[in-house]
Design a protein around this motif. Sequence first.
Motif, PDB file in Angstrom:
ATOM      1  N   ALA A   7       0.835  -1.206   0.000  1.00  0.00           N
ATOM      2  CA  ALA A   7       0.000   0.000   0.000  1.00  0.00           C
ATOM      3  C   ALA A   7       0.873   1.261   0.000  1.00  0.00           C
ATOM      4  CB  ALA A   7      -0.939  -0.009   1.204  1.00  0.00           C
ATOM      5  N   MET A   8       1.967   1.256   0.759  1.00  0.00           N
ATOM      6  CA  MET A   8       2.858   2.424   0.774  1.00  0.00           C
ATOM      7  C   MET A   8       3.583   2.553  -0.561  1.00  0.00           C
ATOM      8  SD  MET A   8       3.978   5.152   2.114  1.00  0.00           S
ATOM      9  CE  MET A   8       3.404   5.144   3.792  1.00  0.00           C
ATOM     10  N   ALA A   9       3.970   1.439  -1.177  1.00  0.00           N
ATOM     11  CA  ALA A   9       4.597   1.491  -2.504  1.00  0.00           C
ATOM     12  C   ALA A   9       3.620   2.098  -3.513  1.00  0.00           C
ATOM     13  CB  ALA A   9       5.036   0.097  -2.942  1.00  0.00           C
ATOM     14  N   ASP A  10       2.354   1.713  -3.432  1.00  0.00           N
ATOM     15  CA  ASP A  10       1.338   2.291  -4.319  1.00  0.00           C
ATOM     16  C   ASP A  10       1.187   3.791  -4.084  1.00  0.00           C
ATOM     17  OD1 ASP A  10       0.812  -0.126  -5.562  1.00  0.00           O
ATOM     18  OD2 ASP A  10      -0.919  -0.591  -4.285  1.00  0.00           O
ATOM     19  N   GLN A  11       1.263   4.197  -2.813  1.00  0.00           N
ATOM     20  CA  GLN A  11       1.163   5.628  -2.498  1.00  0.00           C
ATOM     21  C   GLN A  11       2.340   6.401  -3.096  1.00  0.00           C
ATOM     22  OE1 GLN A  11       0.408   6.451   1.644  1.00  0.00           O
ATOM     23  NE2 GLN A  11       0.762   8.639   1.383  1.00  0.00           N
ATOM     24  N   LEU A  12       3.544   5.844  -3.019  1.00  0.00           N
ATOM     25  CA  LEU A  12       4.709   6.482  -3.643  1.00  0.00           C
ATOM     26  C   LEU A  12       4.532   6.576  -5.156  1.00  0.00           C
ATOM     27  CD1 LEU A  12       7.676   4.922  -1.648  1.00  0.00           C
ATOM     28  CD2 LEU A  12       7.236   7.373  -1.937  1.00  0.00           C
ATOM     29  N   ARG A  13       4.051   5.499  -5.769  1.00  0.00           N
ATOM     30  CA  ARG A  13       3.821   5.519  -7.221  1.00  0.00           C
ATOM     31  C   ARG A  13       2.842   6.622  -7.597  1.00  0.00           C
ATOM     32  NH1 ARG A  13       3.021  -0.208 -10.056  1.00  0.00           N
ATOM     33  NH2 ARG A  13       3.018   1.236 -11.788  1.00  0.00           N
ATOM     34  N   GLN A  14       1.791   6.788  -6.797  1.00  0.00           N
ATOM     35  CA  GLN A  14       0.789   7.818  -7.077  1.00  0.00           C
ATOM     36  C   GLN A  14       1.386   9.218  -6.897  1.00  0.00           C
ATOM     37  OE1 GLN A  14      -2.168   7.329  -8.351  1.00  0.00           O
ATOM     38  NE2 GLN A  14      -2.845   9.436  -8.234  1.00  0.00           N
ATOM     39  N   HIS A  15       2.173   9.407  -5.845  1.00  0.00           N
ATOM     40  CA  HIS A  15       2.760  10.717  -5.539  1.00  0.00           C
ATOM     41  C   HIS A  15       3.749  11.167  -6.621  1.00  0.00           C
ATOM     42  CE1 HIS A  15       3.718  14.020  -2.860  1.00  0.00           C
ATOM     43  NE2 HIS A  15       5.007  13.738  -2.929  1.00  0.00           N
ATOM     44  N   PHE A  16       4.447  10.208  -7.231  1.00  0.00           N
ATOM     45  CA  PHE A  16       5.457  10.521  -8.249  1.00  0.00           C
ATOM     46  C   PHE A  16       5.008  10.100  -9.650  1.00  0.00           C
ATOM     47  CE2 PHE A  16       8.047  10.613  -4.402  1.00  0.00           C
ATOM     48  CZ  PHE A  16       8.870  11.701  -4.630  1.00  0.00           C
ATOM     49  N   LYS A  17       3.703   9.952  -9.880  1.00  0.00           N
ATOM     50  CA  LYS A  17       3.207   9.478 -11.175  1.00  0.00           C
ATOM     51  C   LYS A  17       3.521  10.478 -12.288  1.00  0.00           C
ATOM     52  CE  LYS A  17      -1.388  11.436 -10.831  1.00  0.00           C
ATOM     53  NZ  LYS A  17      -2.808  11.213 -10.769  1.00  0.00           N
ATOM     54  N   PRO A  18       3.635   9.980 -13.521  1.00  0.00           N
ATOM     55  CA  PRO A  18       3.849  10.887 -14.648  1.00  0.00           C
ATOM     56  C   PRO A  18       2.503  11.466 -15.091  1.00  0.00           C
ATOM     57  CG  PRO A  18       3.897   8.611 -15.391  1.00  0.00           C
ATOM     58  CD  PRO A  18       3.714   8.576 -13.903  1.00  0.00           C
ATOM     59  N   ALA A  19       2.507  12.461 -15.854  1.00  0.00           N
ATOM     60  CA  ALA A  19       3.626  13.330 -16.176  1.00  0.00           C
ATOM     61  C   ALA A  19       3.588  14.498 -15.190  1.00  0.00           C
ATOM     62  CB  ALA A  19       3.519  13.830 -17.609  1.00  0.00           C
ATOM     63  N   GLN A  20       4.729  14.756 -14.580  1.00  0.00           N
ATOM     64  CA  GLN A  20       4.847  15.854 -13.631  1.00  0.00           C
ATOM     65  C   GLN A  20       6.089  16.663 -13.944  1.00  0.00           C
ATOM     66  OE1 GLN A  20       4.380  15.396  -9.323  1.00  0.00           O
ATOM     67  NE2 GLN A  20       3.774  13.260  -9.686  1.00  0.00           N
ATOM     68  N   ILE A  21       5.988  17.944 -13.656  1.00  0.00           N
ATOM     69  CA  ILE A  21       7.154  18.832 -13.703  1.00  0.00           C
ATOM     70  C   ILE A  21       7.293  19.436 -12.316  1.00  0.00           C
ATOM     71  CG2 ILE A  21       8.114  20.960 -14.648  1.00  0.00           C
ATOM     72  CD1 ILE A  21       6.739  20.264 -17.295  1.00  0.00           C
ATOM     73  N   ILE A  22       8.485  19.299 -11.762  1.00  0.00           N
ATOM     74  CA  ILE A  22       8.793  19.887 -10.457  1.00  0.00           C
ATOM     75  C   ILE A  22       9.699  21.088 -10.729  1.00  0.00           C
ATOM     76  CG2 ILE A  22       9.732  19.482  -8.169  1.00  0.00           C
ATOM     77  CD1 ILE A  22       9.447  16.433  -8.778  1.00  0.00           C
ATOM     78  N   PRO A  23       9.196  22.310 -10.544  1.00  0.00           N
ATOM     79  CA  PRO A  23      10.019  23.486 -10.863  1.00  0.00           C
ATOM     80  C   PRO A  23      11.048  23.774  -9.779  1.00  0.00           C
ATOM     81  CG  PRO A  23       7.848  24.167 -10.100  1.00  0.00           C
ATOM     82  CD  PRO A  23       7.846  22.663 -10.130  1.00  0.00           C
ATOM     83  N   GLY A  24      12.242  24.124 -10.222  1.00  0.00           N
ATOM     84  CA  GLY A  24      13.306  24.545  -9.334  1.00  0.00           C
ATOM     85  C   GLY A  24      13.814  25.908  -9.782  1.00  0.00           C
ATOM     86  N   PRO A  25      14.765  26.488  -9.061  1.00  0.00           N
ATOM     87  CA  PRO A  25      15.302  27.801  -9.450  1.00  0.00           C
ATOM     88  C   PRO A  25      16.202  27.698 -10.688  1.00  0.00           C
ATOM     89  CG  PRO A  25      16.447  26.959  -7.521  1.00  0.00           C
ATOM     90  CD  PRO A  25      15.347  25.985  -7.829  1.00  0.00           C
ATOM     91  N   GLY A  26      15.645  28.024 -11.843  1.00  0.00           N
ATOM     92  CA  GLY A  26      16.404  27.985 -13.090  1.00  0.00           C
ATOM     93  C   GLY A  26      16.464  26.614 -13.741  1.00  0.00           C
ATOM     94  N   PHE A  27      15.693  25.655 -13.246  1.00  0.00           N
ATOM     95  CA  PHE A  27      15.657  24.325 -13.848  1.00  0.00           C
ATOM     96  C   PHE A  27      14.318  23.669 -13.528  1.00  0.00           C
ATOM     97  CE2 PHE A  27      17.061  23.474  -9.567  1.00  0.00           C
ATOM     98  CZ  PHE A  27      16.563  22.223  -9.247  1.00  0.00           C
ATOM     99  N   ARG A  28      14.082  22.546 -14.161  1.00  0.00           N
ATOM    100  CA  ARG A  28      12.874  21.764 -13.890  1.00  0.00           C
ATOM    101  C   ARG A  28      13.234  20.289 -13.889  1.00  0.00           C
ATOM    102  NH1 ARG A  28      12.873  22.589 -19.306  1.00  0.00           N
ATOM    103  NH2 ARG A  28      12.164  20.877 -20.617  1.00  0.00           N
ATOM    104  N   ILE A  29      12.531  19.535 -13.065  1.00  0.00           N
ATOM    105  CA  ILE A  29      12.661  18.083 -13.048  1.00  0.00           C
ATOM    106  C   ILE A  29      11.396  17.515 -13.661  1.00  0.00           C
ATOM    107  CG2 ILE A  29      12.850  16.020 -11.605  1.00  0.00           C
ATOM    108  CD1 ILE A  29      14.241  17.803  -9.500  1.00  0.00           C
ATOM    109  N   GLU A  30      11.579  16.597 -14.600  1.00  0.00           N
ATOM    110  CA  GLU A  30      10.432  15.963 -15.251  1.00  0.00           C
ATOM    111  C   GLU A  30      10.339  14.508 -14.808  1.00  0.00           C
ATOM    112  OE1 GLU A  30      10.481  16.458 -19.488  1.00  0.00           O
ATOM    113  OE2 GLU A  30      10.586  18.657 -19.346  1.00  0.00           O
ATOM    114  N   LEU A  31       9.128  14.107 -14.456  1.00  0.00           N
ATOM    115  CA  LEU A  31       8.824  12.712 -14.130  1.00  0.00           C
ATOM    116  C   LEU A  31       7.953  12.186 -15.256  1.00  0.00           C
ATOM    117  CD1 LEU A  31       7.893  13.199 -10.359  1.00  0.00           C
ATOM    118  CD2 LEU A  31      10.123  12.647 -11.331  1.00  0.00           C
ATOM    119  N   ASN A  32       8.529  11.376 -16.134  1.00  0.00           N
ATOM    120  CA  ASN A  32       7.837  10.917 -17.338  1.00  0.00           C
ATOM    121  C   ASN A  32       7.588   9.410 -17.372  1.00  0.00           C
ATOM    122  OD1 ASN A  32       7.613  13.498 -18.629  1.00  0.00           O
ATOM    123  ND2 ASN A  32       9.806  13.408 -19.022  1.00  0.00           N
TER     124      ASN A  32
END
Length: 133
Positions: free
Chosen positions: A80-105
């Motif tokens: 259940a916790m593994a499923d929660q992590l999968r949901q929290h980091f599911k694609p497609a997401q962009i995590i904005p940072g200062p002058g860069f971005r992280i993409e979860l695809n």
Amino acid sequence: MTLSQIKALLESKLLAMPGVLPTAFENVPFKPPEGPYQACYHLVNSPVDLGIEGTLTEERGILQITLRYPEGKGRQVTDAMADQLRQHFKPAQIIPGPGFRIELNKTPTVSSGMPDEGRWAVPVSISWEAFPS
């Protein structure tokens, strides 16, 4: 965009998850609790230089979260916790940072559990790519 900035942003995203477990981070003192916890590792891959002039670099890697639950209690709570992590980091997401971005695809992968030092350990792998913005 530095690897340190990327790692800090990914760790912040992890800690923002509702119901997050106590977390052991790389090279930081941590006393494991009696109950469940998770360990966070950064597996950095080779960067990719993009463009004709090589002025754009893509950083890549895997945020590895190993769930560690008391052994002998069944796998359902860990799953259940593994499923929660999968949901929290599911694609497609962009995590904005200062002058860069992280993409979860990619959908995070959950590996088979295994006994480890009296714990049931389940690795969850979250692939990421980072680009200047």
